[in-house]
Design an enzyme around this catalytic site. Sequence first.
Site, PDB file in Angstrom:
ATOM      1  N   ARG B 257       0.850  -1.185   0.000  1.00  0.00           N
ATOM      2  CA  ARG B 257       0.000   0.000   0.000  1.00  0.00           C
ATOM      3  C   ARG B 257       0.893   1.244   0.000  1.00  0.00           C
ATOM      4  O   ARG B 257       1.445   1.608   1.024  1.00  0.00           O
ATOM      5  CB  ARG B 257      -0.876  -0.028   1.265  1.00  0.00           C
ATOM      6  CG  ARG B 257      -2.031   0.947   1.271  1.00  0.00           C
ATOM      7  CD  ARG B 257      -2.643   1.053   2.679  1.00  0.00           C
ATOM      8  NE  ARG B 257      -1.806   1.881   3.522  1.00  0.00           N
ATOM      9  CZ  ARG B 257      -1.704   1.760   4.848  1.00  0.00           C
ATOM     10  NH1 ARG B 257      -2.374   0.833   5.491  1.00  0.00           N
ATOM     11  NH2 ARG B 257      -0.911   2.560   5.544  1.00  0.00           N
ATOM     12  N   HIS B 261      -3.654   4.423   4.657  1.00  0.00           N
ATOM     13  CA  HIS B 261      -4.792   3.487   4.727  1.00  0.00           C
ATOM     14  C   HIS B 261      -6.024   4.119   4.069  1.00  0.00           C
ATOM     15  O   HIS B 261      -6.648   3.546   3.191  1.00  0.00           O
ATOM     16  CB  HIS B 261      -5.092   3.131   6.184  1.00  0.00           C
ATOM     17  CG  HIS B 261      -6.421   2.491   6.395  1.00  0.00           C
ATOM     18  ND1 HIS B 261      -6.722   1.233   5.912  1.00  0.00           N
ATOM     19  CD2 HIS B 261      -7.556   2.929   7.002  1.00  0.00           C
ATOM     20  CE1 HIS B 261      -7.980   0.935   6.232  1.00  0.00           C
ATOM     21  NE2 HIS B 261      -8.505   1.947   6.887  1.00  0.00           N
ATOM     22  N   TYR B 270       4.100   5.531  11.203  1.00  0.00           N
ATOM     23  CA  TYR B 270       4.395   4.147  11.595  1.00  0.00           C
ATOM     24  C   TYR B 270       5.210   3.353  10.570  1.00  0.00           C
ATOM     25  O   TYR B 270       5.421   2.166  10.738  1.00  0.00           O
ATOM     26  CB  TYR B 270       3.097   3.408  11.933  1.00  0.00           C
ATOM     27  CG  TYR B 270       2.014   3.475  10.863  1.00  0.00           C
ATOM     28  CD1 TYR B 270       2.073   2.674   9.733  1.00  0.00           C
ATOM     29  CD2 TYR B 270       0.939   4.346  10.996  1.00  0.00           C
ATOM     30  CE1 TYR B 270       1.093   2.727   8.761  1.00  0.00           C
ATOM     31  CE2 TYR B 270      -0.061   4.420  10.023  1.00  0.00           C
ATOM     32  CZ  TYR B 270       0.028   3.608   8.910  1.00  0.00           C
ATOM     33  OH  TYR B 270      -0.948   3.681   7.949  1.00  0.00           O
TER      34      TYR B 270
END
Lengths: 322, 356
Positions: B257, B261, B270
């Site tokens: 990805r 998100h 993160y």
Amino acid sequence: MPKLNMVEAINLALKQEMSKDKSIIVLGEDVGIDGGVFRVTEGLLKKFSKSRVIDTPLSESGIVGVSIGLAINGLKPVAEIQFEGFMLPAFDQIVTHAARLRNRSRGRFTVPLVIRSPYGGGIKALEHHSEAPETYYVHSPGLKVVIPSTPYDAKGLLISAIRDPDPVIFFEPKKIYRAIKQEVPEKEYSIEIGKANIVQEGTDVTLITYGSLVRTSLRAVENLKESVEIIDLRTLSPLDVDLIINSVSKTGKVVIVHEAPKTLGLSAEISALINEKALLSLQAPIERVTGFDITIPLPKTEHYYFPDEKRIQMAIKKVMEF
Amino acid sequence: MPLKIIDSFDVYHLSILDENGNIDKKLMPKISEKEIFSLYEFMLLTRIFDDKALKLQRQGRLGTYASMLGQEATIIGSSYALEKKDWMFPSFRESGAYLLRGLSPEKLFMYWGGDERGMFIPKDQNNFPVCIPVATQTLHAVGAAMASNIKNEKTAFLTYFGDGATSEGDFHEAMNFAGVFNAPVVFICQNNQFAISVPRENQTKSKTIAQKAIAYGFQGIQVDGNDVFAVYKATKDALHKARAKKGPTLIECFTYRIGDHTTADDSSKYRAKKELEYWQKKDPILRLRKYMQKNNLWSKNYEDKITKKFTDLIENSVKKYESVKPQDKEEIFKYAYSSMPKKLKEQSDYLKEVGE
């Protein structure tokens, strides 16, 4: 005294309780390195260890199910479910086990578990991110259900929830996560579960509400000539029946406001309790200002669904003119 | 009574097209030049749609949106293998598959803009609506596939989900039902390495997601999810097998990805930039372009022409999306039941009475 929003107040409560009581652990999806999708658990991973702030696999039923196990073996889990709409896979574990283990084991096994979850609509989100499912939990014996409406209350109520010996569902109205800043003491304090709060005294009408609609209600009555007493329930289970009945005995007129659907919403139970305990005080039929009996719409039409100032004012007018 | 092995298993990884645009000729599926153009163009359309959606969201003209950036080969390679009569049960990161299957971009913009009418899918398109709760749709696909067995039809069913979904009970229940009832279903896991902030290795202790199929008694395969030929071949074979009633398949598409998100997320919190850069080099569109260049299927002129065509298409759909007549108040009550109960009629009348 620092001014905090609700996210910061809850964060502070978690930090303080976790520092004091080593048995408290936080677990859920993205609660660790990400600090929670709303940043409620920000900094916890750094301050405490990976064994006390746990990023779990993506499994709500798993989170609650293992929390029950953690709790019966001496820990105090504070589980986060990322959105109230995603709590349903865990509903089985909550209702079938967390809520009933005390009864099933005749008090041998208890579940001192807090399940925190962002709650309610008003942030223009995707489907299942804007639900008001409190009735499911209020209807389930063995659970306590709390919904704060201010940063101050959120801190005090969460501390009580963590210290409570029974499972507590702690719904955080996400619409006002960052909307209100308030002085929140650093020092430890708690607000008793089961006690409602009169946020504004009045003599003509009793308006009963909770969550983000406390603020909407305060605004709605700001310029009214009627004297409206506003009760913030704070705890939905157990309800502070005495406080409600005292107020109704004084005013004789009642408006109940919530964003959950109307049918069997909290307003239905409260109306029944008033009928049982204060029927003769009533001077008008009880008015309900609630969400409709439909799936909450997506952002473009979400505003049609929500109780707003106008709908609250119409209800007050109706009970006054009866 | 000696201790003995009673069964053993292999887990395969399929990769056909490498980062330099070279293919493994032995593994290359039968595919025409026309089909290669189609694959390339749908991947490009997906990226142009995605880019526009992200821009609209930033400008406050669209709601929360889940980007597909970097996953185009997984999404297009798999949905391209479907026949029109087959069914698709997506999660929420497959807008490109809807486009490929005929849904207009303005409908997708409507949906992501918070208008339910965007998910009214025309009746000639066998696609289920976007499913936000994780993994739940996998069971619906299996049930629909079981129905086609019962009705003696030769239709295949495909469902999409992410690596995070493999932690949900519903996923395992879907896999189990699929195995037990020999459902003609293909499970496509878009393993993009992250469930919001949680990396794949914290999601499951398994070395691969593909191997989870073994426990349910059917085949699982890992494919290079940035290799459109590998994804297409694995899906095509699995669909064929499903239609022949030879059982379900789990395909783990190993991808990444590149974006957040959703637009509500900030992945810089993160994950390391280095990791992102590593994966950017594996770009699925670039990879296919290199192959096409090597085989004289690509020119600057072609690229400009299709880019303009898709950009115009998307710009036009934005215009349509933004000029669509808003829903009436009554619309919110209309689809709760087949016919409106009295209480909803009363609630709808009350809402009208409230006025603006």
